[in-house]
Structures are given as C-alpha cells and as structure tokens.
Motif scaffolding. Sequence first.
Motif, PDB file in Angstrom:
ATOM      1  N   TRP A  78       0.797  -1.220   0.000  1.00  0.00           N
ATOM      2  CA  TRP A  78       0.000   0.000   0.000  1.00  0.00           C
ATOM      3  C   TRP A  78       0.831   1.271   0.000  1.00  0.00           C
ATOM      4  CZ3 TRP A  78      -4.536   0.088  -1.861  1.00  0.00           C
ATOM      5  CH2 TRP A  78      -5.370  -1.026  -1.759  1.00  0.00           C
ATOM      6  N   ARG A  79       2.046   1.225   0.467  1.00  0.00           N
ATOM      7  CA  ARG A  79       2.876   2.432   0.447  1.00  0.00           C
ATOM      8  C   ARG A  79       3.236   2.863  -0.970  1.00  0.00           C
ATOM      9  NH1 ARG A  79       6.612   1.013   5.770  1.00  0.00           N
ATOM     10  NH2 ARG A  79       5.054   1.691   7.293  1.00  0.00           N
ATOM     11  N   SER A  80       3.087   1.972  -1.911  1.00  0.00           N
ATOM     12  CA  SER A  80       3.345   2.332  -3.307  1.00  0.00           C
ATOM     13  C   SER A  80       2.067   2.743  -4.038  1.00  0.00           C
ATOM     14  CB  SER A  80       3.977   1.140  -4.047  1.00  0.00           C
ATOM     15  OG  SER A  80       3.062   0.052  -4.141  1.00  0.00           O
ATOM     16  N   VAL A  81       0.925   2.715  -3.330  1.00  0.00           N
ATOM     17  CA  VAL A  81      -0.360   2.993  -3.969  1.00  0.00           C
ATOM     18  C   VAL A  81      -1.008   4.271  -3.434  1.00  0.00           C
ATOM     19  CG1 VAL A  81      -2.721   2.122  -4.350  1.00  0.00           C
ATOM     20  CG2 VAL A  81      -0.776   0.535  -4.392  1.00  0.00           C
ATOM     21  N   VAL A  82      -1.132   4.396  -2.104  1.00  0.00           N
ATOM     22  CA  VAL A  82      -1.869   5.502  -1.491  1.00  0.00           C
ATOM     23  C   VAL A  82      -0.914   6.533  -0.892  1.00  0.00           C
ATOM     24  CG1 VAL A  82      -3.898   4.084  -1.026  1.00  0.00           C
ATOM     25  CG2 VAL A  82      -2.073   4.218   0.690  1.00  0.00           C
ATOM     26  N   ASP A  83      -1.485   7.624  -0.402  1.00  0.00           N
ATOM     27  CA  ASP A  83      -0.662   8.690   0.191  1.00  0.00           C
ATOM     28  C   ASP A  83      -0.078   8.277   1.531  1.00  0.00           C
ATOM     29  OD1 ASP A  83      -1.385  10.575  -1.915  1.00  0.00           O
ATOM     30  OD2 ASP A  83      -3.362  10.590  -0.976  1.00  0.00           O
ATOM     31  N   HIS A  84      -0.865   7.529   2.310  1.00  0.00           N
ATOM     32  CA  HIS A  84      -0.403   7.032   3.604  1.00  0.00           C
ATOM     33  C   HIS A  84      -0.909   5.612   3.808  1.00  0.00           C
ATOM     34  CE1 HIS A  84       1.068  10.921   5.029  1.00  0.00           C
ATOM     35  NE2 HIS A  84      -0.045  11.456   4.575  1.00  0.00           N
ATOM     36  N   ALA A  85      -0.029   4.741   4.244  1.00  0.00           N
ATOM     37  CA  ALA A  85      -0.419   3.383   4.643  1.00  0.00           C
ATOM     38  C   ALA A  85      -0.045   3.253   6.111  1.00  0.00           C
ATOM     39  CB  ALA A  85       0.301   2.341   3.805  1.00  0.00           C
ATOM     40  N   ARG A  86      -1.067   3.196   6.964  1.00  0.00           N
ATOM     41  CA  ARG A  86      -0.824   3.291   8.401  1.00  0.00           C
ATOM     42  C   ARG A  86      -1.088   1.959   9.096  1.00  0.00           C
ATOM     43  NH1 ARG A  86      -4.142   5.957  12.547  1.00  0.00           N
ATOM     44  NH2 ARG A  86      -5.571   6.612  10.909  1.00  0.00           N
ATOM     45  N   ILE A  87      -0.231   1.655  10.057  1.00  0.00           N
ATOM     46  CA  ILE A  87      -0.410   0.494  10.930  1.00  0.00           C
ATOM     47  C   ILE A  87      -0.871   1.008  12.287  1.00  0.00           C
ATOM     48  CG2 ILE A  87       0.704  -1.476  12.050  1.00  0.00           C
ATOM     49  CD1 ILE A  87       0.637  -1.795   9.060  1.00  0.00           C
ATOM     50  N   GLY A  88      -1.941   0.445  12.822  1.00  0.00           N
ATOM     51  CA  GLY A  88      -2.457   0.924  14.099  1.00  0.00           C
ATOM     52  C   GLY A  88      -2.808  -0.210  15.032  1.00  0.00           C
ATOM     53  N   GLY A  89      -2.992   0.138  16.290  1.00  0.00           N
ATOM     54  CA  GLY A  89      -3.479  -0.825  17.269  1.00  0.00           C
ATOM     55  C   GLY A  89      -4.966  -0.607  17.464  1.00  0.00           C
ATOM     56  N   ILE A  90      -5.631  -1.583  18.008  1.00  0.00           N
ATOM     57  CA  ILE A  90      -7.072  -1.465  18.203  1.00  0.00           C
ATOM     58  C   ILE A  90      -7.415  -1.533  19.691  1.00  0.00           C
ATOM     59  CG2 ILE A  90      -7.517  -3.952  17.924  1.00  0.00           C
ATOM     60  CD1 ILE A  90     -10.097  -3.087  16.386  1.00  0.00           C
ATOM     61  N   SER A  91      -8.287  -0.646  20.110  1.00  0.00           N
ATOM     62  CA  SER A  91      -8.727  -0.614  21.496  1.00  0.00           C
ATOM     63  C   SER A  91      -9.565  -1.840  21.819  1.00  0.00           C
ATOM     64  CB  SER A  91      -9.561   0.654  21.731  1.00  0.00           C
ATOM     65  OG  SER A  91     -10.320   0.556  22.897  1.00  0.00           O
ATOM     66  N   ARG A  92      -9.312  -2.444  22.959  1.00  0.00           N
ATOM     67  CA  ARG A  92     -10.157  -3.564  23.394  1.00  0.00           C
ATOM     68  C   ARG A  92     -11.591  -3.095  23.624  1.00  0.00           C
ATOM     69  NH1 ARG A  92      -6.533  -6.605  28.015  1.00  0.00           N
ATOM     70  NH2 ARG A  92      -4.569  -6.673  26.878  1.00  0.00           N
ATOM     71  N   GLN A  93     -11.727  -1.830  24.008  1.00  0.00           N
ATOM     72  CA  GLN A  93     -13.053  -1.259  24.234  1.00  0.00           C
ATOM     73  C   GLN A  93     -13.918  -1.431  22.988  1.00  0.00           C
ATOM     74  OE1 GLN A  93     -13.195  -0.001  27.255  1.00  0.00           O
ATOM     75  NE2 GLN A  93     -14.904   1.415  27.421  1.00  0.00           N
ATOM     76  N   PHE A  94     -13.296  -1.243  21.809  1.00  0.00           N
ATOM     77  CA  PHE A  94     -14.014  -1.400  20.552  1.00  0.00           C
ATOM     78  C   PHE A  94     -13.988  -2.843  20.072  1.00  0.00           C
ATOM     79  CE2 PHE A  94     -15.259   2.477  18.035  1.00  0.00           C
ATOM     80  CZ  PHE A  94     -15.431   3.283  19.150  1.00  0.00           C
TER      81      PHE A  94
END
Length: 246
Positions: free
Chosen positions: A143-159
């Motif tokens: 994705w870094r070669s396709v879009v402006d930003h390719a982000r890796i994130g963590g997910i809240s257990r709350q969600f």
Amino acid sequence: MDLALFKKIVDDASRIGVKMVRLWLLGEPMLHPRIVDMIGYVKQKGLRVRLTTNGMSFDSKRIEAILRSGVDSGDRVIFSVLGYSKEVHERIMKGVDHSKVIKNIHDFIALRKKHGHNGPVVETIFYVMPENEMERQQFSTYWRSVVDHARIGGISRQFAEFGNGTSSPRPVRKATCAHLWDRMIVFWNGDVPLCIGDVDGTYHLGNVRERSLGEIWNCEALMSLRKMHRKKGFGELPLCSSCDWY
C-alpha cells in the motif's frame, strides 16, 4: 442521521471554532444516502473532513461526486483494510469483497489524478490483531506504493470487544485521556455520550437537538470528569478505569 440535524451540528461546530468533523463511529458512513451532501456542507462551512470506510460502497459516480464536493488536501478518506490477502481481509471484515475494495481504492486514486484534484488525502489503515499480524509487512510494502499514507495501528479492546459478549482483563488506567479535551461524539439521534469509549451511550451528556455543542462541551458533568482525570481518580468511574483509549 437526519440531514437537518447534521447541518445544525456543523453550524454549531463552525461557530465555536471546531476544525474537523470525523464521519464515523460504529458504522459505515458511505451507507448514508446523503453522505456526499454531508461532506459538501462540512466543506462549505470551512471545516476539514475525515471519513473512514470499509471501501465497499463506492463506484466512479460516487467518487467523482466526493471529488466535486469541495474536498482538498486538508481532508482525508481512510480505508480500513484489515488484511493483505483476500482470505484474511474477508475473514476479519465480515461481508466485504476484497477484490472490490482494492479496485475502489485504486479507482479513487486514479479519478483524483484524472480530475487534477490535490485532495482528499487517501489512506489505508491496518489494525494489528492476532488474526492478521502475519500480513503486516505485506500490507505496508504493497500500500505504500499505492496511497498517500499506509498506516499500521493498534485497536482498542473497548471497541474490539463491543457487541461480541467478551471482556478480557485490562490494566487499570494510569494516564489522563486526551480525548476528553480533543473531541465530542454525537450519535445518529443527536445524543452525546461521555466519550468515544462509551459505545452504548451509558453516560448521557445531552442532545444537540436541545442544546448547542458549546453548552454540552462545557457542561458540569464533562467538566467534573476532566477534573477527575487531571487528578488521576480513574477509579471513580468504571468506564474510565477499565478503558484503554488514550
């Protein structure tokens, strides 16, 4: 959300100096039949837009309508893609068609270029979890070669645990929550819950049909909660003591 209610919220937000409207919360914003009108109204009032989507409800007509709505480089469309492979992506995000989502993202980029727009910024986000962590690097590389930003994130257990009947142990909160000074959540019916972690709306602060955003933002209940957080008295409210949003 009713369009008239949405416009009242945006009018209030513009009046008190809010800079950004985020169009998501426990739902798919592109399913709203007036979503393009909503985006256009936010831009008409001079605010920035952040829209997070699963990427399914797009076609060239809707993409071009968004591009004509007044969006620019200060705005962002974020595609949640929780797998590099079709197998993992579709297993985690029930009901999505991997191939369709990938095509829609590429089409968005291509049409933005074709029409000479400098926005919105297009981003893909990958929330790491046990089911997809093995594809993290492949996601980034592609994705870094396709879009402006390719982000890796963590997910809240709350969600992550909302609505699935599970509740894993969480460490007691030790840090003040920045969200209490950063954002306000408004449900589809105008109700304002305590925060982004109050997914059931258990702690009701008011309704924007009856009170302005500014009145609710400065209400006694929210001011008391901020005071509690400043002194790190998180145990006084169960929602906060077990929440992993920061």
